[in-house]
Design a protein around this motif. Structure first.
Motif, PDB file in Angstrom:
ATOM      1  N   THR A   1       0.830  -1.207   0.000  1.00 35.82           N
ATOM      2  CA  THR A   1       0.000   0.000   0.000  1.00 35.82           C
ATOM      3  C   THR A   1       0.865   1.258   0.000  1.00 35.82           C
ATOM      4  OG1 THR A   1      -1.675  -1.192   1.257  1.00 35.82           O
ATOM      5  CG2 THR A   1      -1.903   1.200   1.107  1.00 35.82           C
ATOM      6  N   PRO A   2       0.885   2.021  -1.091  1.00 33.37           N
ATOM      7  CA  PRO A   2       1.663   3.275  -1.119  1.00 33.37           C
ATOM      8  C   PRO A   2       0.884   4.414  -0.473  1.00 33.37           C
ATOM      9  CG  PRO A   2       0.613   2.915  -3.242  1.00 33.37           C
ATOM     10  CD  PRO A   2       0.257   1.726  -2.383  1.00 33.37           C
ATOM     11  N   ASP A   3       1.468   5.606  -0.496  1.00 37.30           N
ATOM     12  CA  ASP A   3       0.805   6.778   0.057  1.00 37.30           C
ATOM     13  C   ASP A   3      -0.477   7.094  -0.714  1.00 37.30           C
ATOM     14  OD1 ASP A   3       2.736   7.143   1.950  1.00 37.30           O
ATOM     15  OD2 ASP A   3       3.902   8.572   0.768  1.00 37.30           O
ATOM     16  N   PRO A   4      -1.468   7.734  -0.055  1.00 39.31           N
ATOM     17  CA  PRO A   4      -2.725   8.096  -0.738  1.00 39.31           C
ATOM     18  C   PRO A   4      -2.498   8.942  -1.991  1.00 39.31           C
ATOM     19  CG  PRO A   4      -2.971   8.341   1.628  1.00 39.31           C
ATOM     20  CD  PRO A   4      -1.521   8.036   1.382  1.00 39.31           C
ATOM     21  N   TYR A   5      -1.470   9.783  -1.970  1.00 42.55           N
ATOM     22  CA  TYR A   5      -1.168  10.611  -3.146  1.00 42.55           C
ATOM     23  C   TYR A   5      -0.884   9.734  -4.368  1.00 42.55           C
ATOM     24  CZ  TYR A   5       1.603  13.637  -6.216  1.00 42.55           C
ATOM     25  OH  TYR A   5       2.096  14.301  -7.302  1.00 42.55           O
ATOM     26  N   ILE A   6      -0.138   8.665  -4.170  1.00 43.69           N
ATOM     27  CA  ILE A   6       0.181   7.753  -5.269  1.00 43.69           C
ATOM     28  C   ILE A   6      -1.088   7.057  -5.757  1.00 43.69           C
ATOM     29  CG2 ILE A   6       1.573   5.776  -5.959  1.00 43.69           C
ATOM     30  CD1 ILE A   6       3.207   8.252  -5.248  1.00 43.69           C
ATOM     31  N   ILE A   7      -1.928   6.636  -4.816  1.00 42.84           N
ATOM     32  CA  ILE A   7      -3.190   5.985  -5.181  1.00 42.84           C
ATOM     33  C   ILE A   7      -4.056   6.930  -5.999  1.00 42.84           C
ATOM     34  CG2 ILE A   7      -5.307   4.962  -4.262  1.00 42.84           C
ATOM     35  CD1 ILE A   7      -3.680   4.003  -1.862  1.00 42.84           C
ATOM     36  N   ALA A   8      -4.091   8.210  -5.607  1.00 45.58           N
ATOM     37  CA  ALA A   8      -4.892   9.192  -6.340  1.00 45.58           C
ATOM     38  C   ALA A   8      -4.395   9.349  -7.782  1.00 45.58           C
ATOM     39  CB  ALA A   8      -4.849  10.542  -5.623  1.00 45.58           C
ATOM     40  N   ILE A   9      -3.084   9.351  -7.975  1.00 43.25           N
ATOM     41  CA  ILE A   9      -2.535   9.458  -9.325  1.00 43.25           C
ATOM     42  C   ILE A   9      -2.901   8.222 -10.152  1.00 43.25           C
ATOM     43  CG2 ILE A   9      -0.400   9.538 -10.673  1.00 43.25           C
ATOM     44  CD1 ILE A   9       0.820  11.256  -8.504  1.00 43.25           C
ATOM     45  N   PHE A  10      -2.781   7.045  -9.550  1.00 42.56           N
ATOM     46  CA  PHE A  10      -3.140   5.819 -10.263  1.00 42.56           C
ATOM     47  C   PHE A  10      -4.624   5.815 -10.634  1.00 42.56           C
ATOM     48  CE2 PHE A  10       0.825   3.759  -8.646  1.00 42.56           C
ATOM     49  CZ  PHE A  10       1.298   3.344  -9.873  1.00 42.56           C
ATOM     50  N   LEU A  11      -5.487   6.256  -9.724  1.00 39.55           N
ATOM     51  CA  LEU A  11      -6.920   6.321 -10.027  1.00 39.55           C
ATOM     52  C   LEU A  11      -7.195   7.305 -11.161  1.00 39.55           C
ATOM     53  CD1 LEU A  11      -8.479   6.236  -6.429  1.00 39.55           C
ATOM     54  CD2 LEU A  11      -8.540   4.435  -8.160  1.00 39.55           C
ATOM     55  N   THR A  12      -6.456   8.409 -11.166  1.00 36.81           N
ATOM     56  CA  THR A  12      -6.593   9.383 -12.251  1.00 36.81           C
ATOM     57  C   THR A  12      -6.252   8.745 -13.595  1.00 36.81           C
ATOM     58  OG1 THR A  12      -6.033  11.219 -10.786  1.00 36.81           O
ATOM     59  CG2 THR A  12      -5.768  11.592 -13.144  1.00 36.81           C
ATOM     60  N   LEU A  13      -5.145   8.023 -13.631  1.00 34.69           N
ATOM     61  CA  LEU A  13      -4.732   7.365 -14.872  1.00 34.69           C
ATOM     62  C   LEU A  13      -5.734   6.296 -15.306  1.00 34.69           C
ATOM     63  CD1 LEU A  13      -0.896   7.002 -14.144  1.00 34.69           C
ATOM     64  CD2 LEU A  13      -2.026   8.697 -15.591  1.00 34.69           C
ATOM     65  N   ILE A  14      -6.309   5.586 -14.330  1.00 33.99           N
ATOM     66  CA  ILE A  14      -7.315   4.569 -14.653  1.00 33.99           C
ATOM     67  C   ILE A  14      -8.556   5.209 -15.262  1.00 33.99           C
ATOM     68  CG2 ILE A  14      -8.929   2.903 -13.643  1.00 33.99           C
ATOM     69  CD1 ILE A  14      -6.722   2.176 -11.647  1.00 33.99           C
ATOM     70  N   VAL A  15      -9.018   6.317 -14.667  1.00 35.40           N
ATOM     71  CA  VAL A  15     -10.205   7.004 -15.193  1.00 35.40           C
ATOM     72  C   VAL A  15      -9.948   7.537 -16.594  1.00 35.40           C
ATOM     73  CG1 VAL A  15     -11.715   9.009 -14.876  1.00 35.40           C
ATOM     74  CG2 VAL A  15     -11.120   7.580 -12.919  1.00 35.40           C
ATOM     75  N   ILE A  16      -8.762   8.095 -16.820  1.00 30.50           N
ATOM     76  CA  ILE A  16      -8.418   8.603 -18.151  1.00 30.50           C
ATOM     77  C   ILE A  16      -8.422   7.464 -19.166  1.00 30.50           C
ATOM     78  CG2 ILE A  16      -6.501   9.530 -19.525  1.00 30.50           C
ATOM     79  CD1 ILE A  16      -5.822  11.315 -17.155  1.00 30.50           C
ATOM     80  N   THR A  17      -7.873   6.322 -18.785  1.00 31.58           N
ATOM     81  CA  THR A  17      -7.853   5.170 -19.687  1.00 31.58           C
ATOM     82  C   THR A  17      -9.259   4.682 -19.997  1.00 31.58           C
ATOM     83  OG1 THR A  17      -5.710   4.483 -18.776  1.00 31.58           O
ATOM     84  CG2 THR A  17      -6.962   2.825 -19.997  1.00 31.58           C
ATOM     85  N   LEU A  18     -10.113   4.581 -18.975  1.00 28.59           N
ATOM     86  CA  LEU A  18     -11.489   4.138 -19.180  1.00 28.59           C
ATOM     87  C   LEU A  18     -12.273   5.130 -20.041  1.00 28.59           C
ATOM     88  CD1 LEU A  18     -12.359   2.791 -15.604  1.00 28.59           C
ATOM     89  CD2 LEU A  18     -11.850   1.458 -17.664  1.00 28.59           C
ATOM     90  N   ALA A  19     -12.020   6.430 -19.816  1.00 28.66           N
ATOM     91  CA  ALA A  19     -12.698   7.448 -20.626  1.00 28.66           C
ATOM     92  C   ALA A  19     -12.299   7.328 -22.098  1.00 28.66           C
ATOM     93  CB  ALA A  19     -12.370   8.837 -20.095  1.00 28.66           C
TER      94      ALA A  19
ATOM     95  N   GLU B   1       6.505   4.810  -4.273  1.00 27.34           N
ATOM     96  CA  GLU B   1       6.439   6.154  -3.709  1.00 27.34           C
ATOM     97  C   GLU B   1       7.620   7.014  -4.144  1.00 27.34           C
ATOM     98  OE1 GLU B   1       4.177   4.776   0.423  1.00 27.34           O
ATOM     99  OE2 GLU B   1       6.289   5.380   0.440  1.00 27.34           O
ATOM    100  N   HIS B   2       8.793   6.408  -4.316  1.00 29.77           N
ATOM    101  CA  HIS B   2       9.992   7.163  -4.670  1.00 29.77           C
ATOM    102  C   HIS B   2      10.355   7.048  -6.147  1.00 29.77           C
ATOM    103  CE1 HIS B   2      10.444   6.618  -0.268  1.00 29.77           C
ATOM    104  NE2 HIS B   2      10.912   7.852  -0.328  1.00 29.77           N
ATOM    105  N   SER B   3       9.453   6.462  -6.920  1.00 30.15           N
ATOM    106  CA  SER B   3       9.731   6.305  -8.345  1.00 30.15           C
ATOM    107  C   SER B   3       9.522   7.618  -9.087  1.00 30.15           C
ATOM    108  CB  SER B   3       8.817   5.227  -8.940  1.00 30.15           C
ATOM    109  OG  SER B   3       8.942   5.206 -10.346  1.00 30.15           O
ATOM    110  N   PRO B   4      10.476   8.025  -9.921  1.00 28.52           N
ATOM    111  CA  PRO B   4      10.293   9.257 -10.701  1.00 28.52           C
ATOM    112  C   PRO B   4       9.214   9.107 -11.778  1.00 28.52           C
ATOM    113  CG  PRO B   4      12.304   8.122 -11.359  1.00 28.52           C
ATOM    114  CD  PRO B   4      11.792   7.406 -10.143  1.00 28.52           C
ATOM    115  N   VAL B   5       8.876   7.869 -12.129  1.00 28.82           N
ATOM    116  CA  VAL B   5       7.872   7.638 -13.177  1.00 28.82           C
ATOM    117  C   VAL B   5       6.515   8.206 -12.773  1.00 28.82           C
ATOM    118  CG1 VAL B   5       6.626   5.866 -14.488  1.00 28.82           C
ATOM    119  CG2 VAL B   5       9.069   5.588 -14.007  1.00 28.82           C
ATOM    120  N   VAL B   6       6.140   8.027 -11.492  1.00 25.70           N
ATOM    121  CA  VAL B   6       4.846   8.512 -11.016  1.00 25.70           C
ATOM    122  C   VAL B   6       4.784  10.033 -11.084  1.00 25.70           C
ATOM    123  CG1 VAL B   6       3.257   8.563  -9.064  1.00 25.70           C
ATOM    124  CG2 VAL B   6       4.579   6.512  -9.510  1.00 25.70           C
ATOM    125  N   SER B   7       5.822  10.679 -10.588  1.00 29.75           N
ATOM    126  CA  SER B   7       5.843  12.160 -10.628  1.00 29.75           C
ATOM    127  C   SER B   7       5.884  12.648 -12.066  1.00 29.75           C
ATOM    128  CB  SER B   7       7.059  12.667  -9.862  1.00 29.75           C
ATOM    129  OG  SER B   7       6.990  12.302  -8.501  1.00 29.75           O
TER     130      SER B   7
END
Length: 260
Positions: free
Chosen positions: A20-38, A245-251
């Protein structure tokens, strides 16, 4: 039965810590999932999706600032000398691990009922002060006890939905057709019974948890929490969650969305 519960609790504890990463990371992943579904299920173009996301973020700014101010206000009240001394006085009167767990759960629950920002900070302060007063208490259970009280916040005085539907011109008025008074939500008998029930059930639950994990007493390095003995450079990333959490890919992904 207790052995089974202990095994189950420790399994999920290790699972959450590892994955389980930080909530900020989860929020970014959810954003990417919604964009993909859209992109897959709607006729919107790439630019439409990105612009909708960008415009939507700023619509949350008012709500975000309100939540931030509640948290800051809760911190200011909880860290005030009067409240701080009151918490220390309570902790000094507790002499057993079981008493520490019960008092921590009850006070954090009541504080969360008063205000979620206040309860969040009081719970953290209380866990540390209790650990100092009763050093043989399992610190992880104290932390769990302090945050379990947070279950009461939405049935309390700062519950978002009850306050919104009690406000003139709120977004749900056209659907509901009336303003819902607090006497039907926060101060309704149904809600008050649930709140009082939780104030008794949560300490009992945490006591059971303490009994199950009674062999795991953590007192070492407790007071190092207030000191920063390591920097990011020499921190070893051991779990998948820490690596994400420390991956530059997410940022970078978040930056690309914003730049777009």
């Amino acid at each position: 039965m207790l052995v089974f519960m202990k095994t189950t609790i420790l399994f999920f504890d290790r699972l959450m810590q590892k994955w389980t990463p930080d909530p900020y990371i989860i929020a970014i992943f959810l954003t990417l999932i919604v964009i993909t579904l859209a992109k897959i299920f709607t006729p919107a173009s790439n630019s439409d999706i990105i612009l909708s996301w960008g415009d939507g973020i700023w619509k949350l700014s008012t709500f975000t600032l309100q939540m931030a101010m509640i948290l800051v206000g809760g911190y200011l009240v909880a860290s005030a000398p009067l409240i701080n001394q009151f918490l220390k006085k309570i902790c000094s009167s507790v002499h057993s691990p079981l008493g520490a767990i019960v008092i921590t759960t009850f006070i954090s629950g009541f504080a969360s009922w008063l205000n979620w920002g206040f309860g969040l900070v009081v719970g953290a302060f209380l866990a540390i002060e209790m650990a100092r007063a009763v050093p043989h208490t399992n610190f992880r259970i104290l932390v769990a006890s302090s945050y379990s009280g947070f279950l009461l916040w939405h049935g309390g005085l700062s519950g978002s939905i009850p306050l919104v539907v009690n406000t003139e011109g709120n977004f749900s008025f056209e659907w509901i057709g009336r303003i819902i008074p607090l006497s039907e939500t926060i101060f309704s008998p149904f809600n008050l019974i649930a709140v009082i029930g939780l104030l008794f059930i949560l300490p009992l639950t945490n006591l059971l948890l303490a009994k199950i994990l009674s062999s795991q007493v953590e007192t070492t390095n407790l007071f190092d929490l207030t000191e920063n003995h390591h920097s990011f450079e020499n921190t070893k990333l051991n779990t998948p969650a820490e690596k994400i959490e420390h991956s530059p890919v997410v940022s970078l992904a978040f930056f690309v969305l914003g730049a777009s």
